[in-house]
Motif scaffolding. Structure first.
Motif, short mmCIF file in Angstrom:
data_model
loop_
_atom_site.label_atom_id
_atom_site.label_comp_id
_atom_site.label_asym_id
_atom_site.label_seq_id
_atom_site.Cartn_x
_atom_site.Cartn_y
_atom_site.Cartn_z
N GLU A 1 1.97 -0.34 5.66
CA GLU A 1 2.14 -0.58 4.23
C GLU A 1 2.11 -2.08 3.91
O GLU A 1 1.56 -2.50 2.89
N GLN A 2 2.72 -2.87 4.78
CA GLN A 2 2.73 -4.32 4.58
C GLN A 2 1.32 -4.89 4.59
O GLN A 2 0.97 -5.75 3.78
N ALA A 3 0.49 -4.42 5.53
CA ALA A 3 -0.82 -5.02 5.76
C ALA A 3 -1.95 -4.34 4.99
O ALA A 3 -3.11 -4.73 5.13
N ARG A 4 -1.65 -3.30 4.22
CA ARG A 4 -2.68 -2.50 3.56
C ARG A 4 -3.66 -1.94 4.60
O ARG A 4 -4.87 -2.12 4.53
N ASP A 5 -3.09 -1.23 5.54
CA ASP A 5 -3.84 -0.60 6.61
C ASP A 5 -3.51 0.88 6.60
O ASP A 5 -2.47 1.29 6.06
N THR A 6 -4.37 1.70 7.20
CA THR A 6 -4.13 3.15 7.20
C THR A 6 -4.21 3.77 8.59
O THR A 6 -3.89 4.95 8.73
N LEU B 1 0.86 -1.18 0.00
CA LEU B 1 0.00 0.00 0.00
C LEU B 1 0.89 1.22 0.00
O LEU B 1 1.88 1.29 0.75
N ILE B 2 0.58 2.20 -0.84
CA ILE B 2 1.27 3.48 -0.80
C ILE B 2 0.47 4.36 0.15
O ILE B 2 -0.65 4.76 -0.15
N LEU B 3 1.04 4.60 1.32
CA LEU B 3 0.33 5.35 2.36
C LEU B 3 0.60 6.84 2.19
O LEU B 3 1.75 7.29 2.24
N LEU B 4 -0.46 7.59 2.01
CA LEU B 4 -0.37 9.02 1.76
C LEU B 4 -0.74 9.80 3.01
O LEU B 4 -1.66 9.42 3.75
N ALA B 5 -0.04 10.90 3.24
CA ALA B 5 -0.47 11.85 4.26
C ALA B 5 -1.59 12.71 3.67
O ALA B 5 -1.63 12.94 2.45
N VAL C 1 -1.61 1.13 -12.32
CA VAL C 1 -2.62 1.40 -11.29
C VAL C 1 -2.19 0.65 -10.02
O VAL C 1 -2.02 -0.57 -10.04
N LEU C 2 -2.04 1.41 -8.94
CA LEU C 2 -1.54 0.86 -7.68
C LEU C 2 -2.52 1.14 -6.55
O LEU C 2 -3.41 1.98 -6.68
N THR C 3 -2.34 0.41 -5.45
CA THR C 3 -3.19 0.59 -4.28
C THR C 3 -2.63 1.70 -3.40
O THR C 3 -1.45 1.69 -3.04
N LEU C 4 -3.49 2.65 -3.05
CA LEU C 4 -3.11 3.77 -2.21
C LEU C 4 -4.10 3.89 -1.06
O LEU C 4 -5.24 3.45 -1.15
N GLY C 5 -3.64 4.50 0.03
CA GLY C 5 -4.52 4.80 1.15
C GLY C 5 -4.08 6.08 1.80
O GLY C 5 -2.91 6.48 1.70
N VAL C 6 -5.00 6.75 2.47
CA VAL C 6 -4.67 7.98 3.17
C VAL C 6 -4.62 7.69 4.66
O VAL C 6 -5.47 6.97 5.19
N ALA C 7 -3.61 8.20 5.32
CA ALA C 7 -3.43 7.94 6.75
C ALA C 7 -4.68 8.33 7.53
O ALA C 7 -5.18 9.45 7.43
N GLY C 8 -5.20 7.38 8.28
CA GLY C 8 -6.40 7.60 9.06
C GLY C 8 -7.69 7.51 8.27
O GLY C 8 -8.78 7.71 8.83
N GLY C 9 -7.60 7.17 6.98
CA GLY C 9 -8.79 7.15 6.13
C GLY C 9 -8.90 5.88 5.33
O GLY C 9 -8.51 4.79 5.75
N GLY C 10 -9.46 6.03 4.12
CA GLY C 10 -9.79 4.88 3.30
C GLY C 10 -8.69 4.48 2.34
O GLY C 10 -7.63 5.11 2.25
N ILE C 11 -9.00 3.41 1.60
CA ILE C 11 -8.08 2.81 0.64
C ILE C 11 -8.73 2.80 -0.72
O ILE C 11 -9.95 2.64 -0.85
N GLY C 12 -7.94 2.99 -1.77
CA GLY C 12 -8.46 2.96 -3.13
C GLY C 12 -7.35 2.69 -4.12
O GLY C 12 -6.31 2.13 -3.78
N ARG C 13 -7.57 3.10 -5.34
CA ARG C 13 -6.61 2.87 -6.41
C ARG C 13 -6.20 4.20 -7.02
O ARG C 13 -6.94 5.18 -6.99
N GLY C 14 -5.00 4.22 -7.58
CA GLY C 14 -4.52 5.42 -8.22
C GLY C 14 -3.70 5.09 -9.44
O GLY C 14 -2.92 4.12 -9.44
#
Length: 237
Positions: free
Chosen positions: A138-143, A3-7, A39-52
């Motif tokens: 990032e390993q677990a696809r968690d935010t 997961l690419i974790l975004l601030a 197209v990769l998996t992204l998530g925002v810290a403290g929020g949801g997960i999606g694709r980008g």
């Protein structure tokens, strides 16, 4: 990095994500071998997960257009982990492992067999702890970032903080020689206490049991701290 974790500040106008830190850029290039259009998996810290979709990848910046970040992160484990402060290298691995498994509340505790020098380790700097938590997410696809508390006093913890934690949680003291085997598949909130290398001293065990904790074990083998914690969490939940 699964997961690419975004601030939050890296997201612009809800549709564009820009990241510039060297670690994630290097990972995109060397591990993902990402190319524009991927197209990769992204998530925002403290929020949801999606694709980008990757729109730009240079030495200084990566840009993604986002296709929603509305998938919730995986559920957390209902556990507050109280871990006697491990030696620095083991601490780094332990934080990453338990974060990946879904632990959201962590207390690092001083006990008799914890070397006092461990508390001066650079691994306890907030930015270092944050780094290891991010790697676990990032390993677990968690935010959702875990909360980590540093507690240098064993007695104040047992007399003050622990009774509060146990008011709505089951206390489980993992220690060799305890009478009960670690339970399996529990469905209730708990406080899991794990000692340092060498374990808790007898007086500490007595205090924790007197406070209302149940003594449990994983069998006759003595495990490293990061192995024991992983095995306990997997068995409990």
């Amino acid at each position: 990095m699964n997961l690419i974790l975004l601030a939050p500040e890296e997201i612009h106008h809800d549709r564009l994500a820009c990241l510039r830190d060297p670690r994630r850029l290097r990972h995109l290039k060397e591990v993902h071998r990402a190319r524009v259009g991927d197209v990769l998996t992204l998530g925002v810290a403290g929020g949801g997960i999606g694709r980008g979709e990757l729109m730009l990848l240079s030495d200084d910046e990566a840009r993604f257009t986002l296709d929603g970040l509305d998938t919730p992160p995986p559920p957390p484990l209902p556990v507050h982990l109280v871990l006697a402060l491990p030696r620095p290298r083991m601490l780094a691995r332990s934080l990453e492992h338990v974060t990946a498994m879904g632990v959201k509340q962590i207390t690092l505790l001083h006990t008799r067999r914890v070397e006092k020098s461990y508390w001066q380790s650079p691994e306890l700097a907030p930015e270092k702890i944050h780094h290891h938590l991010v790697l676990g997410l990032e390993q677990a696809r968690d935010t959702v970032m875990p909360e980590v508390n540093l507690t240098k006093g064993f007695r104040p913890f047992v007399d003050g903080r622990l009774p509060e934690l146990l008011t709505q949680r089951r206390g489980l003291l993992a220690h060799p020689g305890m009478p009960r085997s670690c339970p399996r598949g529990i469905d209730e909130p708990c406080v899991l206490l794990v000692g340092p290398e060498g374990g808790f001293i007898p007086h500490e065990v007595e205090r924790l049991l007197a406070a209302g904790c149940e003594g449990i074990h994983l069998g006759p083998r003595i495990l490293r701290v990061e192995t024991a914690v992983t095995a306990l969490l997997a068995r409990l939940f």
